[in-house]
Design a protein around this motif. Sequence first.
Motif, mmCIF file in Angstrom:
data_model
loop_
_atom_site.group_PDB
_atom_site.id
_atom_site.type_symbol
_atom_site.label_atom_id
_atom_site.label_comp_id
_atom_site.label_asym_id
_atom_site.label_seq_id
_atom_site.Cartn_x
_atom_site.Cartn_y
_atom_site.Cartn_z
ATOM 1 N N VAL A 1 19.248 -47.565 32.674
ATOM 2 C CA VAL A 1 19.346 -47.744 31.225
ATOM 3 C C VAL A 1 18.501 -46.699 30.503
ATOM 4 O O VAL A 1 18.979 -45.986 29.610
ATOM 5 C CB VAL A 1 18.907 -49.175 30.831
ATOM 6 N N GLN A 2 17.258 -46.563 30.911
ATOM 7 C CA GLN A 2 16.354 -45.610 30.252
ATOM 8 C C GLN A 2 16.921 -44.196 30.257
ATOM 9 O O GLN A 2 16.951 -43.508 29.232
ATOM 10 C CB GLN A 2 14.996 -45.600 30.963
ATOM 11 N N ASN A 3 17.390 -43.767 31.420
ATOM 12 C CA ASN A 3 17.858 -42.381 31.532
ATOM 13 C C ASN A 3 19.214 -42.158 30.874
ATOM 14 O O ASN A 3 19.451 -41.112 30.287
ATOM 15 C CB ASN A 3 17.875 -41.955 33.002
ATOM 16 N N CYS A 4 20.090 -43.139 30.961
ATOM 17 C CA CYS A 4 21.390 -42.998 30.293
ATOM 18 C C CYS A 4 21.196 -42.957 28.774
ATOM 19 O O CYS A 4 21.920 -42.251 28.058
ATOM 20 C CB CYS A 4 22.337 -44.125 30.696
ATOM 21 N N PHE A 5 20.227 -43.737 28.291
ATOM 22 C CA PHE A 5 19.937 -43.707 26.848
ATOM 23 C C PHE A 5 19.450 -42.318 26.435
ATOM 24 O O PHE A 5 19.846 -41.788 25.389
ATOM 25 C CB PHE A 5 18.897 -44.776 26.488
ATOM 26 N N LYS A 6 18.587 -41.738 27.268
ATOM 27 C CA LYS A 6 18.110 -40.369 26.981
ATOM 28 C C LYS A 6 19.271 -39.384 27.013
ATOM 29 O O LYS A 6 19.411 -38.538 26.136
ATOM 30 C CB LYS A 6 17.060 -39.941 28.031
ATOM 31 N N SER A 7 20.114 -39.489 28.036
ATOM 32 C CA SER A 7 21.242 -38.558 28.169
ATOM 33 C C SER A 7 22.197 -38.693 26.993
ATOM 34 O O SER A 7 22.749 -37.702 26.490
ATOM 35 C CB SER A 7 22.023 -38.848 29.461
ATOM 36 N N TRP A 8 22.376 -39.890 26.559
ATOM 37 C CA TRP A 8 23.282 -40.172 25.436
ATOM 38 C C TRP A 8 22.846 -39.408 24.183
ATOM 39 O O TRP A 8 23.673 -38.866 23.445
ATOM 40 C CB TRP A 8 23.301 -41.681 25.175
ATOM 41 N N LEU A 9 21.496 -39.384 23.987
ATOM 42 C CA LEU A 9 20.950 -38.691 22.791
ATOM 43 C C LEU A 9 21.312 -37.214 22.772
ATOM 44 O O LEU A 9 21.356 -36.586 21.712
ATOM 45 C CB LEU A 9 19.426 -38.839 22.732
ATOM 46 N N LYS A 10 21.580 -36.649 23.953
ATOM 47 C CA LYS A 10 21.858 -35.214 24.043
ATOM 48 C C LYS A 10 23.321 -34.860 23.733
ATOM 49 O O LYS A 10 23.655 -33.692 23.554
ATOM 50 C CB LYS A 10 21.486 -34.698 25.440
ATOM 51 N N PHE A 11 24.188 -35.873 23.701
ATOM 52 C CA PHE A 11 25.587 -35.592 23.349
ATOM 53 C C PHE A 11 25.665 -35.206 21.878
ATOM 54 O O PHE A 11 24.880 -35.716 21.064
ATOM 55 C CB PHE A 11 26.476 -36.827 23.562
ATOM 56 N N PRO A 12 26.618 -34.356 21.520
ATOM 57 C CA PRO A 12 26.836 -34.096 20.092
ATOM 58 C C PRO A 12 27.221 -35.396 19.386
ATOM 59 O O PRO A 12 27.777 -36.305 20.022
ATOM 60 C CB PRO A 12 28.035 -33.130 20.084
ATOM 61 N N GLU A 13 26.924 -35.485 18.114
ATOM 62 C CA GLU A 13 27.076 -36.756 17.408
ATOM 63 C C GLU A 13 28.496 -37.326 17.462
ATOM 64 O O GLU A 13 28.686 -38.538 17.606
ATOM 65 C CB GLU A 13 26.615 -36.615 15.955
ATOM 66 N N GLU A 14 29.502 -36.434 17.374
ATOM 67 C CA GLU A 14 30.874 -36.954 17.360
ATOM 68 C C GLU A 14 31.283 -37.510 18.726
ATOM 69 O O GLU A 14 32.139 -38.405 18.817
ATOM 70 C CB GLU A 14 31.870 -35.868 16.876
ATOM 71 N N VAL A 15 30.682 -36.991 19.785
ATOM 72 C CA VAL A 15 30.940 -37.540 21.113
ATOM 73 C C VAL A 15 30.191 -38.859 21.282
ATOM 74 O O VAL A 15 30.709 -39.871 21.767
ATOM 75 C CB VAL A 15 30.481 -36.549 22.209
ATOM 76 N N ARG A 16 28.934 -38.806 20.818
ATOM 77 C CA ARG A 16 28.019 -39.926 20.996
ATOM 78 C C ARG A 16 28.587 -41.271 20.524
ATOM 79 O O ARG A 16 28.473 -42.280 21.193
ATOM 80 C CB ARG A 16 26.756 -39.608 20.181
ATOM 81 N N LYS A 17 29.228 -41.232 19.342
ATOM 82 C CA LYS A 17 29.650 -42.515 18.775
ATOM 83 C C LYS A 17 30.755 -43.214 19.582
ATOM 84 O O LYS A 17 30.955 -44.423 19.458
ATOM 85 C CB LYS A 17 30.059 -42.350 17.304
#
Lengths: 371, 371
Positions: free
Chosen positions: B106-122
């Motif tokens: 969970v911790q690392n996936c949350f960090k990785s998620w932050l690195k996606f561009p915003e339109e991908v992230r959502k």
Amino acid sequence: MASEKKFNTLVVGSGGVATITALSLDLKQKSNVAMIVRSDYDQAVKEGYSIKSCDYGDFKGWRPTNIFKSVEESVANGEFYDYVLITTKNIPDGPTPVKKILEPVVQNCFKSWLKFPEEVRKDKVFSIILIQNGIDIETEVYDLLKSDHLIADGVNGPKVALLSGVQMIASTRTAPATIDHKCQDYLILGAFDSKDELSKQKVLEFRDIYLNEGKNVVEIDDKVRWSRWRKLVYNATINPLTAIVCLDFTRTLIFSGPNEATEFELLRPAMKEILAIAKAEGYIIDEEVMTFMIEGEKQVFYKPSMMVDTERNQLMEIEVILGNPIRTAKKLGVPTPYLSMLYNIAHIIQMRNKEKLGLIKVDEATSTMQQ
Amino acid sequence: MASEKKFNTLVVGSGGVATITALSLDLKQKSNVAMIVRSDYDQAVKEGYSIKSCDYGDFKGWRPTNIFKSVEESVANGEFYDYVLITTKNIPDGPTPVKKILEPVVQNCFKSWLKFPEEVRKDKVFSIILIQNGIDIETEVYDLLKSDHLIADGVNGPKVALLSGVQMIASTRTAPATIDHKCQDYLILGAFDSKDELSKQKVLEFRDIYLNEGKNVVEIDDKVRWSRWRKLVYNATINPLTAIVCLDFTRTLIFSGPNEATEFELLRPAMKEILAIAKAEGYIIDEEVMTFMIEGEKQVFYKPSMMVDTERNQLMEIEVILGNPIRTAKKLGVPTPYLSMLYNIAHIIQMRNKEKLGLIKVDEATSTMQQ
């Protein structure tokens, strides 16, 4: 010397306990002592017993008056026993229930009694002493004596006395015919039926045959059924629970679920059911006994007898310790959910051990069991 | 090819089950499949898996997209997983509770998620699928996601979906990286929270990633909590009882005390308590399910999972299967004497196994326990 001995005693039981019991009788010199010895027979006959006893010191080559290989042999020569002491485990659902042990002794002693001259006959009483755990253990013996072929009335058969014993004695067989006896032999003795004057006389008489003043102890118990209920507060609860979880009592307590569940959600509710059944019979036992029994062994990592039995895949005394109290409770309308649960689980484990011992067979093709 | 795969999936579990689950995902070709492999790691990496599967046939040298030695390693390179499947046993009181397995993911996936561009992230949702027994198993996962350092809200962390799976799949590891899969993989899948539309969408999405038409089965379950209560009718009763007595179910029944006590004085009363707790929550389960579950396995000499665990001195899933229902019952005022008795006894046995496994130590000098 032999002619001075008024009584014949027969000791039936397992190595360590039976041997010190027989030794106590022998040393008192008031009875001829017969013992049933199975696996150690040759050693016991040839070289006698080696005994280290805290009560009596060391013995080499000690022998009782007679050693027999079986109960049947002990009565084969027409002997009459004044006292038959049963110190075996009491497992009516096992291969050697007490009634099976007693039947040949009773039958043959009754025959022998008939051969005495009439004036001798009337003074002869056939006394059975059950030195065992549980409650209502005398019932099957009364049933045996009342059965068709036996009439214990002092006319057709000898009068009979039934005595109840609770013995504390840490005595162990450490090698063939070799006994290590570590704690003073303390026997609590009473009449099963406290209204039976003959049995009460015999309690006093037996104390005289058995007690070696300053060595062993015999305490007379006038309210033996009360004592048996009291002992069940421990035996019907701590004993089966430790057997079910296969742990010593201290671990059974400290491995408890939340809020000391072992003590407060298992043992005490079950103990209260024993108190309630006893009370329904008119025997009042103080609730403090629960604390006494739990606290007394909280810290000693002690393995109760039933737990030792399961650990060795041996049969447990569940019928006399749990089955009989539950049956009494049913008759008296006392609910016993906790005791019944312990009994029902212990019963399954008992059968598991019976299968391991080859006493029952399971047929997996038909999902049935042969006993 | 790899670029066509829209999803990343991570399978955490034990040999046989996890491997077929990973194989199903891999064959569907809609996700990159990562597996955590401990003891078989070298073999799996060098030679791949040997698999005999009733659903998919035989494989030599099969490998998922990635093989990792540990959960930590699976997220070390900044990977984001769309689906994390947990197929381990669920033992919150053991050394690897689910939250401990999940925390680094969970911790690392949350960090990785932050690195996606915003339109991908959502559009990225982090979905956890617990394919496990018991009830209220999602609670510790929600707690984890709500803890200080993590905020699963789609702004500070990805949105999260929690899916509930019940899988029937007889798949066994027979040698290193060698799997024998014998019964069709049948997965029942639903959202833990039936009001959570996102999780319900993910149920449908995951079915599309996982289902190999004509081979495995995915059944959508709209009332997953009802199903979990229903399964507990078996799991909270037959499972712990057979573990306590250490016997297969058929013997547990035929070794019963008088009047079929195992069925009528142990199992059915305990089963009725499960029905009562479920009912207090609004989930009505027909009483006939009790007969169905008892009759269904009366004759097959089957060893339930918890019994297999104790037989191997392994830890049992008693908290999710018994502890959680009892805690719910307490809150709702439903009495559970039978379930509590099974739980309290099973708890002592669990601790016995913990001592055998070296997870706790008993100090006999002080009668205390170190955890």
